[in-house]
Design a protein around this motif. Structure first.
Motif, PDB file in Angstrom:
ATOM      1  N   UNK A 195       0.830  -1.212   0.000  1.00 35.95           N
ATOM      2  CA  UNK A 195       0.000   0.000   0.000  1.00 35.95           C
ATOM      3  C   UNK A 195       0.864   1.263   0.000  1.00 35.95           C
ATOM      4  N   UNK A 196       1.986   1.233   0.714  1.00 37.29           N
ATOM      5  CA  UNK A 196       2.889   2.390   0.718  1.00 37.29           C
ATOM      6  C   UNK A 196       3.514   2.596  -0.654  1.00 37.29           C
ATOM      7  N   UNK A 197       3.829   1.497  -1.313  1.00 38.14           N
ATOM      8  CA  UNK A 197       4.410   1.591  -2.647  1.00 38.14           C
ATOM      9  C   UNK A 197       3.442   2.261  -3.609  1.00 38.14           C
ATOM     10  N   UNK A 198       2.170   1.928  -3.516  1.00 43.54           N
ATOM     11  CA  UNK A 198       1.177   2.540  -4.405  1.00 43.54           C
ATOM     12  C   UNK A 198       1.007   4.030  -4.123  1.00 43.54           C
ATOM     13  N   UNK A 199       1.198   4.438  -2.860  1.00 44.88           N
ATOM     14  CA  UNK A 199       1.080   5.861  -2.527  1.00 44.88           C
ATOM     15  C   UNK A 199       2.298   6.657  -2.971  1.00 44.88           C
ATOM     16  N   UNK A 200       3.475   6.035  -2.938  1.00 43.43           N
ATOM     17  CA  UNK A 200       4.706   6.751  -3.241  1.00 43.43           C
ATOM     18  C   UNK A 200       4.961   6.891  -4.740  1.00 43.43           C
ATOM     19  N   UNK A 201       4.457   5.964  -5.499  1.00 40.42           N
ATOM     20  CA  UNK A 201       4.817   5.892  -6.912  1.00 40.42           C
ATOM     21  C   UNK A 201       3.720   6.535  -7.750  1.00 40.42           C
ATOM     22  N   UNK A 202       4.119   7.483  -8.601  1.00 42.81           N
ATOM     23  CA  UNK A 202       3.201   8.108  -9.546  1.00 42.81           C
ATOM     24  C   UNK A 202       3.586   7.778 -10.982  1.00 42.81           C
ATOM     25  N   UNK A 203       4.897   7.793 -11.249  1.00 45.52           N
ATOM     26  CA  UNK A 203       5.386   7.483 -12.594  1.00 45.52           C
ATOM     27  C   UNK A 203       6.372   6.313 -12.491  1.00 45.52           C
ATOM     28  N   UNK A 204       7.439   6.383 -13.256  1.00 47.86           N
ATOM     29  CA  UNK A 204       8.471   5.352 -13.188  1.00 47.86           C
ATOM     30  C   UNK A 204       9.197   5.426 -11.846  1.00 47.86           C
ATOM     31  N   UNK A 205       9.748   4.307 -11.432  1.00 48.12           N
ATOM     32  CA  UNK A 205      10.445   4.265 -10.140  1.00 48.12           C
ATOM     33  C   UNK A 205      11.459   3.133 -10.152  1.00 48.12           C
ATOM     34  N   UNK A 206      12.322   3.150  -9.146  1.00 54.31           N
ATOM     35  CA  UNK A 206      13.283   2.076  -8.922  1.00 54.31           C
ATOM     36  C   UNK A 206      13.263   1.688  -7.444  1.00 54.31           C
ATOM     37  N   UNK A 207      13.640   0.463  -7.167  1.00 52.57           N
ATOM     38  CA  UNK A 207      13.724  -0.044  -5.802  1.00 52.57           C
ATOM     39  C   UNK A 207      15.180  -0.322  -5.481  1.00 52.57           C
ATOM     40  N   UNK A 208      15.634   0.223  -4.348  1.00 52.40           N
ATOM     41  CA  UNK A 208      16.981  -0.036  -3.848  1.00 52.40           C
ATOM     42  C   UNK A 208      16.843  -0.970  -2.643  1.00 52.40           C
TER      43      UNK A 208
END
Length: 314
Positions: free
Chosen positions: A175-188
């Motif tokens: 759920x946090x991932x869906x709130x943080x991401x609007x466009x392209x993203x990367x995971x570290x």
């Protein structure tokens, strides 16, 4: 016996005395009842003279006629007041909550919608582990998010409520991932300083991947693993046949924070202190290993001057 003698006898008693002998019950004769249907309503309401009963002549039972019901097994009603007070356990009053406490209690649960299905997250159970995911700023044109996942903040697998915590933590991460991401993203993915007991299981990682929305899968541009261990490499090697080739191509291994800094801006990326210490230890170990290899490779050359000196001195 002659009739004259019978006339001189006293009449027999019609009742026995109430005292001085065994108790006898007086028999009353029923009044005559007429079954005729011709009687009027007034006749039915009339009281016959034969029903004139003297209450004082009725016998009452003695004390010995009463049964002793001291056996409490026959008590169907509530026990006596003394027994009730002794048997009743003390009851604590129901605490009253203020409006602020009710608001705080509401904050302990979060309702999220994942995959068109509503879920509730127990925020209290994952409170110590919410640092596992954080926002690391943006890269590129300023709209591409950097999501940092620190595995060192995961719970120990020997906890009794481990599966419950991981279930709530999984919902929190998605759920946090869906709130943080609007466009392209990367995971570290920060893998350093994570003991084996805190490493997420293969099933948990698979579930996370399956529950991620298609939009998030498509917009994921890179999955960077910092300080990869043999365990992580083994898991990815096992799961590679089951994941898409596109996702496999997004995985990158980074062995140090300095190497990570060359790929993404580190201004807003929070690195835990334990991972910084591990990075420094690995850096020192790598330098010592390089120096050792260098010394081993230059050993024959170093011996020549020493041999020449010995030869010249001789």
């Amino acid at each position: 016996m002659s009739a004259e003698g019978a006339e001189g006898r006293p009449a027999p008693p019609t009742s026995l005395p109430l005292q001085g002998g065994p108790t006898q019950r007086k028999k009353l004769s029923a009044p005559p009842i007429s079954l005729s249907l011709d009687q009027s309503e007034d006749d039915l309401l009339e009281t016959p003279d034969d029903l004139d009963i003297n209450v004082d002549d009725l016998d009452t039972p003695d004390e010995g006629d009463y049964l002793d019901y001291t056996d409490h097994e026959m008590d169907w009603e509530d026990p006596p007041a003394a027994n009730r007070s002794a048997a009743r356990e003390p009851c604590e009053p129901i605490p009253t909550c203020s409006a602020e406490e009710e608001r705080q209690d509401a904050k302990l649960w979060r309702t999220v919608v994942i995959g068109e299905q509503e879920h509730r997250i127990n925020m209290k159970s994952i409170e110590p582990y919410q640092r596992v995911v954080s926002h690391g700023g943006y890269y590129g044109n300023g709209v591409n998010a950097i999501i940092v996942f620190a595995a060192c903040f995961l719970p120990d697998s020997d906890r009794e409520d481990y599966h419950e915590v991981m279930e709530n933590l999984f919902l929190y991460v998605i759920s946090t991932l869906e709130l943080m991401v609007a466009e392209d993203y990367m995971i570290v993915y920060l893998n350093g300083a994570t003991p084996h007991r805190r490493m997420p299981g293969l099933g948990w990682l698979k579930k996370c991947y399956q529950m991620i929305d298609r939009r998030l899968r498509k917009n994921l541009k890179s999955f960077i693993i910092v300080h990869p261990s043999w365990f992580i490499r083994t898991i990815l090697a096992i799961t590679r046949p089951f994941i898409s080739t596109k996702f496999s191509n997004k995985i990158k291994y980074v062995n140090s924070l300095a190497e990570l800094q060359e790929i993404i801006p580190m201004e807003y990326v929070h690195i835990p202190e334990c991972i910084i210490r591990v990075d420094e230890e690995l850096k020192v170990a790598a330098e010592n290993s390089t120096m050792s290899n260098f010394l081993q490779g230059s050993e024959p050359t170093a011996s020549r001057p020493e041999a020449n000196a010995n030869a010249s001195s001789s």
